[in-house]
Design an enzyme around this catalytic site. Structure first.
Site, PDB file in Angstrom:
ATOM      1  N   ASP A 102       0.059  -1.644   0.361  1.00 56.24           N
ATOM      2  CA  ASP A 102      -0.067  -0.017   0.358  1.00 56.24           C
ATOM      3  C   ASP A 102       0.479   1.343  -0.021  1.00 56.24           C
ATOM      4  O   ASP A 102       2.087   1.166  -0.143  1.00 56.24           O
ATOM      5  CB  ASP A 102      -0.773  -0.018   1.162  1.00 56.24           C
ATOM      6  CG  ASP A 102      -0.348   0.012   2.436  1.00 56.24           C
ATOM      7  OD1 ASP A 102       0.931  -0.672   2.867  1.00 56.24           O
ATOM      8  OD2 ASP A 102      -0.669   0.152   3.405  1.00 56.24           O
ATOM      9  N   GLU A 165      -0.221  -1.068   5.724  1.00 57.07           N
ATOM     10  CA  GLU A 165       1.280  -0.937   6.444  1.00 57.07           C
ATOM     11  C   GLU A 165       1.141   0.021   6.936  1.00 57.07           C
ATOM     12  O   GLU A 165       0.950   0.966   8.429  1.00 57.07           O
ATOM     13  CB  GLU A 165       2.433  -1.330   6.237  1.00 57.07           C
ATOM     14  CG  GLU A 165       3.873  -0.906   6.889  1.00 57.07           C
ATOM     15  CD  GLU A 165       4.287   0.686   6.732  1.00 57.07           C
ATOM     16  OE1 GLU A 165       5.162   1.090   7.945  1.00 57.07           O
ATOM     17  OE2 GLU A 165       3.920   1.041   6.217  1.00 57.07           O
TER      18      GLU A 165
HETATM   19 ZN    ZN Z   1       6.939   2.435   3.961  1.00 55.76          ZN
END
Ligand code: ZN
Length: 433
Positions: A102, A165
């Site tokens: 992401d 994340e």
């Molecule tokens: Zn990163």
């Protein structure tokens, strides 16, 4: 390094990685062209499948894990992770490379197309170029070159592309760690190619506590504020105490963790936002009212020497003290998010393997650092109970989340070589076990 291979064999792997520079570029470009913006979590499935298909063709056993029920997971935006494993020739340990797929929103200020992945002057531009699709591409090419070299590597190699994340990792590494994907005996060493620069190993990060503090007042006509009670003025008392007591206290605390930049060796507090009184965002004139609510979101970064309960009670005690000093002061506080600090052993195998590979290939001492912000290492440590996890990857961390983000091609090649040498080291060290 104690690899049971002739130096010429390792040299030929390094030459092979150099020869694959075009592949590193092409893979990074392909990954950037999936606009995996989080939130909401766009294009996760095609990006994960692209990586999985590539590795399946190289003999990896590929699995997809959807983090059902985690924040943001819907059929429109499924949280899809990919984990690929290549068994070794014997019973060696497993080295796992983990990259998050992401990226954050693009934001304003770009002169490049954030998802075109244009190459210019030795750089690839795009959202996620350095954070961290370039690092993931470096790891993939390093591993592919190792597998093609014919070296008999006793241990397994895994590569994962995980999601979310940037929003805490709950639908990504945390979810997988809860299910044993980041624990022994499956995995022994984890390398996360975040952009901490080609000559540094990042062994950990500080802790985080986000909270919302609300002060409460009483609404009244703005022409007669003495009939009400202003939540904004109460909040100003909170800010006053932060300035006079909390900030000076934080400034005295230094960590032994090698956090960079220097200012982040201290405890820090950021005030993310304050909203009091009537909502913004309407057109026309406001109506005159005394604010009955004021909300502030704080972002407290704490050190490995501090504990989360003490960090929280420090703020609560300060608010309670204001209550005794200030008539009608009422507040509430809401925990939003917290992460414990984490730090790998600087003398552990994964750190020393990377340090010696850096020194061997770059001919200079490696830096050992900690990150001011957090990344998925926390989940591998706290949930997976695996201390053997560090971040190492190409790119300049300051460019992360910025407009015109880029990653240097020479850096990616260098990092891939270092990852390959460290992997050989780690896989063959464990051979005698
Ligand atoms: Zn990163």
């Amino acid at each position: 390094m104690n690899a049971p291979f002739a130096p010429s064999k390792i040299e030929s792997v390094l030459r092979e990685i150099e020869a694959r520079e075009d592949q590193i570029v092409a893979l990074t470009q392909d990954l950037i062209r999936f606009p995996t913006i989080n939130p909401p979590g766009d294009a996760y499935r095609p990006c994960a499948e692209y990586l999985g298909n590539r590795l399946a063709k190289r003999g990896f056993q590929v699995e997809y894990v959807r983090a059902e029920g985690t924040p943001g997971d819907t059929d429109a935006y499924p949280r899809i992770n990919v984990i690929a494993r290549h068994e070794g020739s014997g019973k060696g340990p497993c080295v796992h490379f983990n990259g998050h797929l992401d990226v954050v929103q693009t934001g304003a200020g770009w002169t490049e197309d954030p998802f075109a992945a244009n190459v210019r002057d030795g750089r690839i531009y795009g959202r996620g170029a350095c954070d961290m699709k370039g690092g993931l591409a470096s790891a993939v090419i390093a591993v592919e070159a190792l597998l093609d070299s014919g070296l008999k590597l006793p241990g397994a190699i895994e590569i994962s592309g995980t999601v979310d994340e940037e929003s805490g990792g709950f639908g990504g590494v945390a979810y997988l760690a809860e299910r044993g994907w980041f624990s022994k005996p499956r995995v022994d060493h984890v390398i996360i190619p975040e952009p901490l620069s080609v000559d540094r190993v990042c062994i950990g990060h500080r802790g985080v506590w986000w909270a919302e503090i609300e002060t409460h007042g009483r609404i009244a006509h703005g022409s007669m504020p003495f009939l009400g009670d202003s939540a904004i003025r109460h909040m100003s008392a909170v800010l006053g105490k932060f300035e006079s007591e909390l900030y000076p206290a934080l400034a005295t605390r230094y960590s032994k963790m090698p956090v960079v930049p220097e200012g982040a060796k201290q405890s820090t507090l950021n005030i993310n936002s304050i909203h009091g009184g009537e909502r913004e965002g309407f057109s026309g004139l406001p109506s005159p009212c005394v604010a009955d609510s004021c909300r502030m979101v704080i972002d407290r970064r704490f050190l490995i020497e501090e504990s989360l309960p003490v960090v929280k009670s420090e703020v609560k005690n300060l608010l309670d003290r204001i209550s005794t000093e200030r008539p009608e002061f009422r507040y509430s506080i809401r925990d939003m998010f917290s992460v414990e600090p984490t730090m790998a052993d600087r003398n552990g195998p994964v750190t020393t393997a990377l340090v010696s590979a850096i020194e061997r290939l770059l001919g200079k001492p490696a830096g050992i650092i900690c990150s001011p912000g957090t990344y998925d290492q926390k989940h591998v440590d706290r949930i997976g109970r695996l201390k053997e996890c560090v971040a190492y990857g190409p790119g300049i961390v300051d460019l992360a989340h910025q407009p015109n983000e880029w990653v240097g091609i020479a850096d990616m090649v260098e990092a891939a070589k270092i990852m390959a040498v460290a992997t050989i080291d780690l896989l063959t060290r464990g051979h005698s076990r």
